[in-house]
Each structure stands twice: as structure tokens, then as C-alpha cells.
Scaffold this motif. Structure first.
Motif, short mmCIF file in Angstrom:
data_model
loop_
_atom_site.label_atom_id
_atom_site.label_comp_id
_atom_site.label_asym_id
_atom_site.label_seq_id
_atom_site.Cartn_x
_atom_site.Cartn_y
_atom_site.Cartn_z
N GLU A 2 0.83 -1.21 0.00
CA GLU A 2 0.00 0.00 0.00
C GLU A 2 0.86 1.26 0.00
N LYS A 3 1.92 1.29 0.79
CA LYS A 3 2.76 2.49 0.90
C LYS A 3 3.70 2.66 -0.28
N PHE A 4 4.15 1.55 -0.87
CA PHE A 4 5.13 1.61 -1.95
C PHE A 4 4.61 0.80 -3.14
N VAL A 7 6.91 -0.69 -5.88
CA VAL A 7 7.82 -1.78 -5.54
C VAL A 7 7.12 -3.11 -5.79
N ILE A 8 7.80 -3.98 -6.51
CA ILE A 8 7.24 -5.30 -6.78
C ILE A 8 7.65 -6.24 -5.65
N VAL A 9 6.67 -6.81 -4.99
CA VAL A 9 6.92 -7.79 -3.94
C VAL A 9 6.53 -9.15 -4.51
N TYR A 10 7.49 -10.05 -4.54
CA TYR A 10 7.23 -11.38 -5.08
C TYR A 10 7.08 -12.35 -3.93
N ASP A 11 5.93 -12.99 -3.85
CA ASP A 11 5.68 -14.03 -2.87
C ASP A 11 5.82 -15.37 -3.57
N ALA A 12 6.88 -16.08 -3.26
CA ALA A 12 7.12 -17.37 -3.89
C ALA A 12 6.05 -18.37 -3.44
N PRO A 13 5.56 -19.20 -4.34
CA PRO A 13 4.54 -20.18 -3.96
C PRO A 13 5.06 -21.24 -2.99
N GLN A 14 6.39 -21.43 -2.98
CA GLN A 14 7.01 -22.42 -2.10
C GLN A 14 8.35 -21.85 -1.65
N ASN A 15 8.72 -22.08 -0.39
CA ASN A 15 9.99 -21.58 0.11
C ASN A 15 11.12 -22.49 -0.35
N LYS A 16 11.86 -22.03 -1.34
CA LYS A 16 13.04 -22.76 -1.81
C LYS A 16 14.29 -21.92 -1.55
N VAL A 17 14.25 -21.15 -0.49
CA VAL A 17 15.35 -20.30 -0.06
C VAL A 17 15.78 -19.45 -1.27
N TYR A 18 17.06 -19.36 -1.59
CA TYR A 18 17.50 -18.52 -2.71
C TYR A 18 16.92 -18.99 -4.05
#
Length: 166
Positions: A2-4, A7-18
Motif C-alpha cells: 500500500e505504501k510503496f 515496488v514489486i513484492v514477489y511471494d514465492a509459492p514455495q519456500n526454496k530459499v534462494y
């Protein structure tokens, strides 16, 4: 978000670290991508010192920031320490008078967080999932980049603060 909104925030569907970043790099059309973990805070002017290196040298693959840790002692006295965390043995690599190098820009082989040339990243196929659950996939990528003639740079004028794990 909302504030920025820019800025693109990517939420990965699965946590695969890097390795989670690989899909974002494929989807993005930006020349330079900045990776920041969710437990990172940045100085207000951390970005410009990173980007300057890409303008000055076409062989730059990544530029890493100077990192401070919240509430963590990483060095005591003049002896290196080792620790076992999550079954991984790691060592503090600080040595006597290391402080003289902290303020100097120079080559590096490590960037957990920083700016990356997206096209070079994709040409190297990104982070390799063979290293999951999340150890040394960054070192592997930077080694492959170095073998391809690309460079990594440490830029102390770009400052980030990392909570990290304990």
C-alpha cells in the motif's frame, strides 16, 4: 504494497530459499534486480552505490552491500569462532585488523543480499536446486559467474541491516 505501490513484492509459492528467486528473475524485465530477505532493513540511500558499479563495468554480475546484524556478536577478541547451526559448521572469518578492509570497495565472492544483473543471472540458470534446503547455492552461483568472466563487488557505502537467524 500500500505504501510503496511501485515496488514489486514477489511471494514465492514455495519456500526454496534462494532458489525461490529464480522464477522472479524469469518474470522480471528489469536489467538489475535487488534481492532482500524479509528480515532486512536498508539505509535510505543504499541503492545508488550498488547501481553505479553496473554503469561503470559491463562485467559486473552482482554488487553486495555492507551488512550489519541486529543483536549478534560475530567476533570476540582476536580468535576466530566456529559454530554448529542447523547441522552446518560455519566459522567467523574475521581476523586481526580486518576493519581496515570493511570501508574499502573491492572484489567479493559472496552476496546474500544485493543487486544482480538479471540477464547474466538467467544465462547462468540462477540458483541450483541441488543445494536445497538452502546451503551454498549462492556460493555455487557466484563461482559459476566468476568462471564465466563476471565480477562480484563489495560496496561498503550501501548499508543494510539483517536480523538473521539464531
Amino acid at each position: 504494497k500500500e505504501k510503496f505501490s511501485s515496488v514489486i513484492v514477489y511471494d514465492a509459492p514455495q519456500n526454496k530459499v534462494y532458489c525461490s528467486y529464480n522464477e522472479f528473475f524469469r518474470r522480471s524485465d528489469d536489467d538489475i534486480v535487488v534481492i532482500l530477505n524479509s528480515d532486512i532493513k536498508v539505509d535510505i540511500d543504499f541503492l545508488d552505490p550498488l547501481l553505479e558499479h553496473f554503469i561503470e563495468d559491463p562485467d559486473i554480475f552482482f554488487v553486495s552491500s555492507r551488512m550489519y546484524y541486529f543483536d549478534r556478536v560475530t567476533y570476540q577478541g582476536d580468535r576466530a569462532k566456529a559454530r554448529n547451526h542447523f547441522g552446518i559448521i560455519s566459522a567467523c572469518t574475521r581476523y586481526k585488523k580486518y576493519e581496515a578492509f570493511i570501508e574499502k570497495t573491492g572484489p567479493t565472492f559472496s552476496a546474500g543480499n544485493g543487486a544482480f544483473d538479471r540477464k547474466k543471472f538467467l544465462s547462468l540458470s540462477g540458483f541450483d536446486e541441488i543445494y536445497l534446503p538452502g546451503r551454498y547455492e549462492d556460493v555455487d552461483l557466484y563461482f559459476r559467474a566468476w568462471k564465466s568472466g563476471y565480477k562480484g563487488v563489495y560496496e561498503p557505502k550501501s548499508i543494510i541491516y539483517h536480523k538473521g537467524y539464531e
